[in-house]
Design a protein around this motif. Structure first.
Motif, short mmCIF file in Angstrom:
data_model
loop_
_atom_site.label_atom_id
_atom_site.label_comp_id
_atom_site.label_asym_id
_atom_site.label_seq_id
_atom_site.Cartn_x
_atom_site.Cartn_y
_atom_site.Cartn_z
N VAL B 119 38.93 33.73 30.39
CA VAL B 119 38.94 35.17 30.61
C VAL B 119 37.94 35.84 29.67
O VAL B 119 37.20 36.75 30.07
CB VAL B 119 40.36 35.74 30.39
CG1 VAL B 119 40.34 37.25 30.42
CG2 VAL B 119 41.31 35.21 31.45
N ILE B 122 34.53 35.19 31.16
CA ILE B 122 34.31 36.01 32.36
C ILE B 122 33.89 37.41 31.95
O ILE B 122 32.93 37.97 32.47
CB ILE B 122 35.59 36.04 33.22
CG1 ILE B 122 35.80 34.69 33.91
CG2 ILE B 122 35.51 37.16 34.25
CD1 ILE B 122 37.16 34.56 34.56
N ALA B 133 30.57 32.45 36.09
CA ALA B 133 31.39 33.15 37.08
C ALA B 133 32.08 32.16 38.00
O ALA B 133 33.27 32.29 38.32
CB ALA B 133 30.52 34.12 37.88
N GLY B 136 34.88 30.38 36.21
CA GLY B 136 35.96 31.33 36.01
C GLY B 136 36.72 31.61 37.28
O GLY B 136 37.96 31.66 37.28
N ARG B 137 36.00 31.77 38.36
CA ARG B 137 36.65 32.05 39.64
C ARG B 137 37.58 30.90 40.01
O ARG B 137 38.72 31.11 40.42
CB ARG B 137 35.56 32.24 40.71
CG ARG B 137 35.95 33.15 41.85
CD ARG B 137 34.79 33.32 42.79
NE ARG B 137 33.54 33.61 42.09
CZ ARG B 137 32.40 32.97 42.27
NH1 ARG B 137 32.32 31.99 43.15
NH2 ARG B 137 31.33 33.30 41.58
N LEU B 140 40.73 30.96 37.88
CA LEU B 140 41.67 32.00 38.30
C LEU B 140 42.37 31.61 39.60
O LEU B 140 43.57 31.83 39.77
CB LEU B 140 40.94 33.33 38.47
CG LEU B 140 40.36 33.93 37.19
CD1 LEU B 140 39.63 35.23 37.49
CD2 LEU B 140 41.45 34.16 36.16
N GLU B 141 41.61 31.02 40.49
CA GLU B 141 42.23 30.61 41.76
C GLU B 141 43.23 29.48 41.55
O GLU B 141 44.28 29.45 42.21
CB GLU B 141 41.13 30.21 42.76
CG GLU B 141 40.47 31.43 43.40
CD GLU B 141 39.17 31.07 44.12
OE1 GLU B 141 38.74 29.89 44.04
OE2 GLU B 141 38.58 31.97 44.74
N GLU B 144 46.33 31.10 40.38
CA GLU B 144 47.02 31.72 41.52
C GLU B 144 47.72 30.68 42.37
O GLU B 144 48.85 30.90 42.82
CB GLU B 144 46.01 32.50 42.38
CG GLU B 144 45.83 33.93 41.94
CD GLU B 144 45.08 34.73 43.00
OE1 GLU B 144 44.38 35.66 42.60
OE2 GLU B 144 45.21 34.42 44.20
N SER B 164 48.77 36.66 43.01
CA SER B 164 47.62 37.36 42.41
C SER B 164 48.10 38.42 41.42
O SER B 164 47.53 38.57 40.34
CB SER B 164 46.79 38.00 43.52
OG SER B 164 45.69 38.68 42.98
N ALA B 165 49.17 39.11 41.78
CA ALA B 165 49.70 40.14 40.89
C ALA B 165 50.24 39.52 39.60
O ALA B 165 50.01 40.04 38.51
CB ALA B 165 50.80 40.92 41.61
N SER B 168 47.26 38.54 37.44
CA SER B 168 46.60 39.74 36.92
C SER B 168 47.40 40.35 35.79
O SER B 168 46.85 40.75 34.75
CB SER B 168 46.41 40.78 38.02
OG SER B 168 45.47 40.33 38.96
N LEU B 169 48.69 40.41 35.99
CA LEU B 169 49.56 40.99 34.98
C LEU B 169 49.47 40.20 33.68
O LEU B 169 49.26 40.77 32.59
CB LEU B 169 51.00 40.99 35.51
CG LEU B 169 52.05 41.79 34.77
CD1 LEU B 169 51.57 43.21 34.53
CD2 LEU B 169 53.34 41.79 35.58
N ILE B 171 47.13 38.17 32.69
CA ILE B 171 45.79 38.26 32.14
C ILE B 171 45.56 39.62 31.47
O ILE B 171 44.95 39.72 30.42
CB ILE B 171 44.75 38.01 33.24
CG1 ILE B 171 44.74 36.53 33.62
CG2 ILE B 171 43.37 38.47 32.80
CD1 ILE B 171 43.94 36.23 34.86
#
Lengths: 199, 199
Positions: B119, B122, B133, B136-137, B140-141, B144, B164-165, B168-169, B171
């Motif tokens: 993070v 990124i 990128a 990082g992508r 993150l995936e 998820e 995803s939520a 995100s939360l 992170i």
DNA sequence: TTGTTTCTGGACCGTTCAGTCCAATAATGT
DNA sequence: ACATTATTGGACTGAACGGTCCAGAAACAA
């Protein structure tokens, strides 16, 4: 910024009197500098980058702003004030669902893929720079305050924690954006999470 | 990293044969480098920082890893693999509430206030560096995916968006931590948000 | 105009950076 | 022991960094 104690030469206060007046706008220059820091971060921004973007000579730069670090902190303050004011307006304008409007605004900021300048700087510098951490903390708390104020007063349970959750969620999505995930998917995620968090 | 196209001298493949064998562990050196990048970021990490932490001479460094950028990308991959594997274990161990366990682990990582290396990167580099990128992508995936797999199958509505939520939360809370907000408050926020997001 | 004050461009300084290079050294097979 | 091969430390390079400095130009008051 490898060190907390910098040279920190302060710009001498110039007495206003007869003589050539400066032909640049200090506020505009600050704004330009802010955008450079926003795009490149602190370390990666060189003085040439700054002076070029600000349209200043090196001499004027140092006479006016003292040093890179000082300018940087001023840019952060400037960004924070503007951002919080803008966010407040967003909340007031979208009176039907201010929380949702704020989440959208935070998650998809005007800065585009640059994300939020202060979140960037927190990530890059806060652990090693107390002043940046301080400004960042205040910014985040201001955002939380706005969320807390916008939360439906008919649902007052755990307002503070929910406000914190809202901002964390929005801030978290910035990383997804930066990593290149499609904005559409992020918006949908946010929307869904928001409807659930409300209940 | 001011430029995407670096010199990128590749480490020559050395033929295995008679001669002095290397007396350091490449994997351990990589791990050490990872920790330095984790603590200081890419730009702020100098080669002296690296060689000192890795216990290598400059010559061995370049012979083994090619250049700073290459080493960096390897460190990111290493971090991601380790992190995802660890997160998976967390989810499997806490079978009663894997989502909650994962959120805790992500929000309060072993790296402490350094947050999540990927993070951080990124935020610092992804907008200007495609390879970062990309890694990082994927990271993150992967996160998820783990969330999606951990979500109660009795509640299959919008699994992807909820996953995803969650991430995100989690992170997002890293930024709060880095800004110096008390860990206790963050944990409470997360707990509360989680109970609501489940419903 | 003259005198004063401030701005301006660019040269300059010391430091640090990533990366290169090489003579010396150490560990192997024979 | 000897030849071979790779590792090692440290000196070195060219460029970029933040910051300083100064001679000269420009804008004011008089």
């Amino acid at each position: 910024m490898r060190d907390n104690e910098t040279h920190m030469s302060s710009p001498e206060k110039r007495t206003a009197g007869p003589g050539r007046p400066r032909n640049f706008d200090e506020a505009a220059a600050l704004q330009s500098a802010m955008h450079v820091f926003w795009q490149k971060g602190f370390e990666a921004t060189s003085l040439d980058d700054l002076t070029k973007a600000m349209g200043l000579s090196r001499s004027s730069f140092y006479a006016t702003f003292g040093c890179k670090q000082t300018l940087f902190l001023r840019a952060l303050e400037h960004y924070s004030e503007n951002g919080i004011r803008g966010l407040k307006e967003v909340a007031e304008t979208a009176a039907d669902d201010p929380v949702d409007a704020m989440m959208q605004a935070l998650s998809d900021p005007k800065g585009g893929p640059r994300g939020c300048l202060l979140v960037n700087c927190i990530t890059e510098l806060a652990p090693h720079d107390d002043k940046v951490a301080e400004i960042g903390r205040r910014h985040l708390e201001d955002i939380e305050d706005l969320f807390a104020a916008a939360i439906d007063p008919a649902n007052p349970d755990g307002v503070r924690d929910r406000a914190s959750a809202y901002s964390s969620l929005a801030i978290g999505t910035l990383a997804l954006r930066k990593a290149g995930l499609p904005a559409e998917r992020i918006a949908r995620t946010l929307k869904q999470a928001r409807t659930v968090l409300t209940s």
